[in-house]
Design an enzyme around this catalytic site. Structure first.
Site, PDB file in Angstrom:
ATOM      1  N   GLU A  45       0.808  -1.222   0.000  1.00  0.00           N
ATOM      2  CA  GLU A  45       0.000   0.000   0.000  1.00  0.00           C
ATOM      3  C   GLU A  45       0.836   1.265   0.000  1.00  0.00           C
ATOM      4  O   GLU A  45       0.385   2.326  -0.402  1.00  0.00           O
ATOM      5  CB  GLU A  45      -0.958   0.004   1.201  1.00  0.00           C
ATOM      6  CG  GLU A  45      -0.294  -0.027   2.563  1.00  0.00           C
ATOM      7  CD  GLU A  45      -0.084  -1.454   3.056  1.00  0.00           C
ATOM      8  OE1 GLU A  45       0.225  -1.613   4.244  1.00  0.00           O
ATOM      9  OE2 GLU A  45      -0.222  -2.393   2.268  1.00  0.00           O
ATOM     10  N   ASP A  97      20.456  14.603 -31.342  1.00  0.00           N
ATOM     11  CA  ASP A  97      20.840  15.382 -32.514  1.00  0.00           C
ATOM     12  C   ASP A  97      22.313  15.756 -32.375  1.00  0.00           C
ATOM     13  O   ASP A  97      22.957  15.439 -31.384  1.00  0.00           O
ATOM     14  CB  ASP A  97      19.944  16.603 -32.691  1.00  0.00           C
ATOM     15  CG  ASP A  97      20.074  17.604 -31.545  1.00  0.00           C
ATOM     16  OD1 ASP A  97      20.781  17.300 -30.566  1.00  0.00           O
ATOM     17  OD2 ASP A  97      19.461  18.681 -31.619  1.00  0.00           O
ATOM     18  N   ASP A 151      15.871  19.561 -29.825  1.00  0.00           N
ATOM     19  CA  ASP A 151      15.377  20.889 -29.443  1.00  0.00           C
ATOM     20  C   ASP A 151      14.569  21.583 -30.536  1.00  0.00           C
ATOM     21  O   ASP A 151      14.156  22.729 -30.367  1.00  0.00           O
ATOM     22  CB  ASP A 151      16.545  21.801 -29.037  1.00  0.00           C
ATOM     23  CG  ASP A 151      17.546  22.005 -30.172  1.00  0.00           C
ATOM     24  OD1 ASP A 151      17.357  21.425 -31.251  1.00  0.00           O
ATOM     25  OD2 ASP A 151      18.528  22.750 -29.958  1.00  0.00           O
ATOM     26  N   ASN A 177       4.927 -13.786   4.923  1.00  0.00           N
ATOM     27  CA  ASN A 177       4.004 -13.640   6.041  1.00  0.00           C
ATOM     28  C   ASN A 177       2.700 -14.393   5.784  1.00  0.00           C
ATOM     29  O   ASN A 177       2.182 -15.109   6.639  1.00  0.00           O
ATOM     30  CB  ASN A 177       3.717 -12.154   6.257  1.00  0.00           C
ATOM     31  CG  ASN A 177       3.774 -11.758   7.710  1.00  0.00           C
ATOM     32  OD1 ASN A 177       4.273 -12.508   8.540  1.00  0.00           O
ATOM     33  ND2 ASN A 177       3.258 -10.581   8.017  1.00  0.00           N
ATOM     34  N   ASP A 206       5.840  -1.118   6.994  1.00  0.00           N
ATOM     35  CA  ASP A 206       5.838  -0.135   5.911  1.00  0.00           C
ATOM     36  C   ASP A 206       6.509   1.155   6.340  1.00  0.00           C
ATOM     37  O   ASP A 206       7.240   1.785   5.571  1.00  0.00           O
ATOM     38  CB  ASP A 206       4.410   0.139   5.446  1.00  0.00           C
ATOM     39  CG  ASP A 206       3.893  -0.943   4.503  1.00  0.00           C
ATOM     40  OD1 ASP A 206       4.733  -1.578   3.841  1.00  0.00           O
ATOM     41  OD2 ASP A 206       2.679  -1.163   4.447  1.00  0.00           O
ATOM     42  N   ASP A 212      12.158  17.520 -34.051  1.00  0.00           N
ATOM     43  CA  ASP A 212      12.428  16.491 -33.042  1.00  0.00           C
ATOM     44  C   ASP A 212      11.198  16.150 -32.203  1.00  0.00           C
ATOM     45  O   ASP A 212      11.214  15.187 -31.441  1.00  0.00           O
ATOM     46  CB  ASP A 212      13.546  16.963 -32.091  1.00  0.00           C
ATOM     47  CG  ASP A 212      14.861  17.204 -32.798  1.00  0.00           C
ATOM     48  OD1 ASP A 212      15.232  16.359 -33.634  1.00  0.00           O
ATOM     49  OD2 ASP A 212      15.506  18.228 -32.524  1.00  0.00           O
ATOM     50  N   ASN A 245       1.900  -4.834   9.707  1.00  0.00           N
ATOM     51  CA  ASN A 245       2.142  -4.425   8.314  1.00  0.00           C
ATOM     52  C   ASN A 245       2.419  -2.930   8.216  1.00  0.00           C
ATOM     53  O   ASN A 245       3.304  -2.486   7.483  1.00  0.00           O
ATOM     54  CB  ASN A 245       0.935  -4.807   7.463  1.00  0.00           C
ATOM     55  CG  ASN A 245       1.209  -4.628   5.978  1.00  0.00           C
ATOM     56  OD1 ASN A 245       2.134  -5.238   5.446  1.00  0.00           O
ATOM     57  ND2 ASN A 245       0.424  -3.801   5.317  1.00  0.00           N
TER      58      ASN A 245
END
Length: 910
Positions: free
Chosen positions: A337, A379, A652, A720, A749, A656, A745
């Site tokens: 999560e 380029d 640029d 787990n 985390d 391109d 958990n």
């Protein structure tokens, strides 16, 4: 002249991919505009004015207003940033976020059914906070980036000079108006330094040079015709970039003056036809694909494991409601999560770090694409070269260096009164500044024969200052295109001696010029003629019976650090391919100078003759592509991607933009045209490959820390849940309550939230890194059960040693497993973060050490804390902790052993 002709190809059939259809639309739209412009180029100026309903004096103000209202503003199509609420909604559109949101809703609905009997479930706000914080962080980073870019664009207002009349009988006046208010039929006045505001058919021009690098990629300015002497029909071309009486939107004036009538504005221009086809949904990049694969892999594991846990607990315990609650907790446990938050934090931190190194990240996901990049298409101009013209050599007719050639060239450039172009400036820059004073003292200007595009040369006539009286002779010095000057010569200077120009010597001189052309140099000839000082006025007819002195060869020089930068990229596993609109000779010369193994240079014309499969084969063996137009550049990018490469494109110009958009990571510079910057994901504040290399390393650092989190949490959570399955099958009570599982958990985390601040081993940064869903699945299956071994030994310990073998003693059992499970899970952060021996050969950064230590301390403290009763836990006996220490030590040794085997077996780790 660079050839940018868009060779017609078959439109993509309906069965082709969206990207291929988009490319076909781009080509078809651009071709239609090119055909319309070619027609205007072929018509007389008077006919063009009639077609656009204009006069040489310009439009009336009321006419211009009506046309502006009818045709719209003179702006090209561009991507509009989404509204803030759309950006916010997009931040929530993530498979893990959607799963967690669904679980929160289910848990809330479940609690509502027992709200009268049970207190509010604290799991609901905990999960809700995770979802909200992760999404808001991503939204804030992307919204702030888009707002900053919009604010910068709003600061820039560009104007252009047009002729307008207040009324029908009023005299025309030159007025400055914003470029977006230019309309079709306006007569525009151009001067050096001006941007061309729209597509113009030139009516008059004097010494006009246009920089078309943004459209063609060619670094040298292009001469445009004086239409008073050359109106139409002499050099018609289907390519508007090459037409000498058209000036196109997106280009700029480097020297000279001109007037032109606007024949197209906004999206109807050649520039706009390409830009308009770039608007819309961007192609999916390797980052997007990788995230999807990993997400769906973890979701598939969840869809298998969660029903198993639910079924086993339901059948063995008989309480299906409790089994359902526990299964939800397991689903949360299997869901990484914090992945959106960790990824976003990683990317945001990477963006901040890169901004300090002159790399601005427009789209956060691009950072990881930058780290995964294994091919960079770039380029030539300004990246490998300095984007300026220098005099590379001055040669006699046989190709040897001759200072006399430089001296005469300098006199020609120094004394001309017209606007000097870049070539003249390069000659002047080659001579010391002090020489200017000496030259002015030695010579006096007599007359000048200005440059024009029909003759392609210019001459000055000088008198040598003589202390004994007026000069007896004048010297005419001519500098210009080799063919034109050589045709006027009757003699040459050969080894300091003036001799007649025989056919053999003429061929040798031509071969000298041609040899330098083949090296990618722009060559001019220098010739002189001495005449009696009998008059003060000279004409084009006097450019005759010249003596050829030698040649000047010009080059856009390679950057001094380009070779070192290319080697650094190669050392980091990135192959560089040069894709330029410039001609093949110049491209080959520059690439060779910076150490690129050129091999065979492939041109855009050759690319058009190949189907997609043949092009994929060609890109594998070709390093330099020249004379490539926008469609061909994008095809090269897609061909490389089809071969499994993660492709970056550095450019640029408008030519391109399509390739920038199709690449996995589009890279531009802050001096690029707007559409190139909009199409890019990353903007360099310096067009320097060394700056880019630092960005690549930061991208890999960011990617590595993200993969750490995914592999750690996936393998640990899988282990787990595997332990839960074993316990559920053999233990008569819940091995861990749903609330305990969620807190464990969450704490685990939190221990990984410092991962974005961790370092990566230097060896890891040497190679491009890509998402590997299969590798993550394998990692999870191998490393996950390692922790389960010690979960099971803890079950046996609590059951047999501490007597927690009945429902009456389940709190003790659950407390012992909670502590052991959390500590091994947290310790895995250090075990898995490196392929080396942790704490000895590779140590985590201070934030990671502190965070993991705090979480482990929290895990030991919980059974003894006031939270124990709320969580259904109890204090553990002190005799438990020596067993815990032994378990942790054995876990580290086993994990290190499995890690060593895994690396040898699969030759990979993170």
């Amino acid at each position: 002249m660079t050839n940018t002709t868009l060779t017609p190809q078959k439109l993509a059939p309906p069965g082709r991919t969206r990207r291929e259809r988009k490319a076909a639309e781009l080509e078809a739209g651009t071709r239609a505009v090119a055909e319309r412009l070619a027609r205007y180029s072929a018509l007389p100026g008077a006919q063009v004015l009639q077609d656009v309903r204009a006069t040489p004096q310009g439009l009336r103000q009321d006419e211009a207003g009506e046309r502006l209202e009818r045709d719209g503003a003179n702006v090209v199509a561009h991507d509009r940033g989404p509204r803030w609420y759309a950006q916010l909604a997009r931040a929530f559109w993530n498979p893990f976020i959607l799963i967690l949101t669904a679980l929160v809703v289910i848990m809330y609905a479940q609690w509502l059914q027992v709200a009268d009997e049970e207190p509010f479930d604290p799991k609901i706000p905990i999960l809700g906070a995770m979802v909200l914080i992760s999404c808001l962080l991503r939204f804030w980073q992307e919204y702030r980036s888009a707002a900053s870019a919009a604010a910068l664009r709003a600061l820039v207002t560009t104007t252009t000079a047009v002729q307008r009349r207040a009324g029908r009988d009023q005299a025309p006046a030159t007025v400055e108006i914003p470029m977006d208010r230019v309309v079709k039929g306006d007569v525009v006045r151009l001067a050096a330094g001006d941007l061309v505001p729209a597509d113009l058919r030139l009516l008059t021009a004097k010494d006009l040079m246009i920089s078309q690098a943004a459209l063609s990629g060619e670094s040298l300015p292009t001469p445009k015709a004086d239409t008073r002497t050359h109106d139409y029909g002499q050099s018609t071309t289907p390519d508007p970039v090459e037409a000498d009486n058209l000036a196109l939107m997106g280009t700029s004036v480097t020297s000279g003056t001109a007037t032109g009538v606007v024949v197209a504005t906004g999206s109807d221009t050649y520039f706009g036809s390409m830009a308009g086809s770039l608007v819309g949904e961007r192609p999916e990049t390797s980052f997007d694909t990788g995230v999807k694969k990993v997400s769906y892999l973890l979701i598939r594991f969840m869809l298998v494991m969660v029903p198993l846990v639910f079924a086993i607990n339901g059948f063995t315990k008989g309480d299906w409601a409790e089994a359902f609650t526990f299964a939800i907790a397991v689903a949360v446990g299997l869901t990484p999560e914090m992945l959106p938050m960790v990824v976003t934090t990683n990317l945001a931190r990477g963006a901040v770090t890169m901004s300090r190194r002159k790399v601005v990240v427009k789209r956060l996901n691009a950072i990881q694409n930058l780290g995964a990049m294994d091919v960079l298409c770039t380029d030539k101009t300004g990246t490998l070269t300095e984007d300026r013209i220098v005099l590379d050599r001055y040669l006699d007719v046989r190709g040897g260096e001759d200072s006399e050639v430089l001296e005469y060239a300098y006199l020609n450039s120094h004394f001309q009164t017209g606007l000097r172009n870049l070539l003249d400036q390069a000659v002047i820059d080659r001579v010391l500044e002090a020489e200017e004073v000496v030259v002015d003292a030695r010579f006096t200007m007599v007359d000048e024969i200005p440059f024009d595009f029909a003759r392609r040369r210019m001459s000055v006539v000088l008198a040598r200052n003589d202390l004994n009286g007026p000069a007896a002779e004048h010297v005419l010095i001519t500098k210009g295109a080799v063919e034109e000057v050589l045709a006027l010569c009757t003699h040459i200077t050969d080894r300091g001696v003036r001799v007649p120009l025989t056919d053999a010597l003429r061929r040798e001189a031509a071969l000298t010029a041609e040899a330098n052309n083949r090296l990618g140099l722009r060559v001019l000839a220098v010739a002189t003629r001495t005449t009696p000082a009998e008059r003060e006025t000279y004409t084009v007819a006097d450019e005759a019976e010249l003596t050829l002195i030698g040649f000047l060869a010009f080059l856009d020089p390679p950057k001094k650090d380009a070779a070192r930068a290319l080697q650094a990229l190669a050392d980091n596993g990135i192959a560089v391919k040069v894709v330029t609109g410039d001609n093949e000779l110049v491209a080959a010369r520059v690439c060779a100078d910076v150490g690129i193994d050129v091999g065979r240079v492939v041109t855009g014309t050759e690319i058009d003759e190949l189907d997609d499969a043949a092009l994929r084969e060609l890109t594998a063996t070709t390093t330099v592509f020249a004379k490539a137009n926008p469609v061909q550049k994008a095809r090269i990018v897609r061909a490389l991607q089809a071969e499994g490469h993660t492709v970056g494109f550095l450019g640029d110009g408008i030519n391109d933009a399509a390739a920038l958009r199709d690449a996995d990571v589009g890279i531009s510079v802050d001096t690029a045209v707007d559409i190139a910057k909009e199409s890019a994901d990353i903007i360099l504040l310096e067009k320097d490959l060394m700056v880019l290399e630092q960005g690549v390393l930061q991208g890999r650092q960011t990617f590595g820390n993200t993969i750490k989190y995914i592999k750690m949490t996936a393998s640990s959570n899988f282990g787990n849940v595997f332990s839960v399955l074993v316990a559920s099958a053999f233990i008569p009570f819940q091995p861990m309550l749903a609330m305990q599982l969620l807190v464990q958990n969450l704490a685990y985390d939190i221990s990984q939230l410092a991962t974005p601040w961790d370092r990566m081993d230097k060896e890891y940064l040497r190679e491009p890194r890509k998402w590997d869903a299969k590798g993550i699945g394998r990692f999870m299956l191998v490393l996950g059960p390692t922790s389960s071994v010690f979960d099971i030994t803890t079950y046996l310990l609590m059951w047999h040693v501490f007597g927690a073998n009945s429902e009456a003693h389940q709190a003790l059992f659950q407390s012992g497993w909670f502590v052991e499970g959390l500590l091994t899970q947290t310790l895995v952060v250090h075990m898995l973060r490196t392929r080396k021996i942790p704490f000895v050969r590779s140590r985590a950064t201070a934030p990671v050490l502190v965070m993991t230590a705090l979480v482990m301390a929290f895990g030991v403290w919980v059974p003894f804390s006031p939270l124990a009763g709320v969580l259904g836990m109890q204090a553990l006996p002190l005799t438990y902790f020596p067993w815990l220490a032994g378990t942790l030590l054995a876990y580290c040794l086993l994990t290190q052993g499995v890690k060593t085997w895994y690396i040898r077996r699969f030759n990979t780790w993170l």
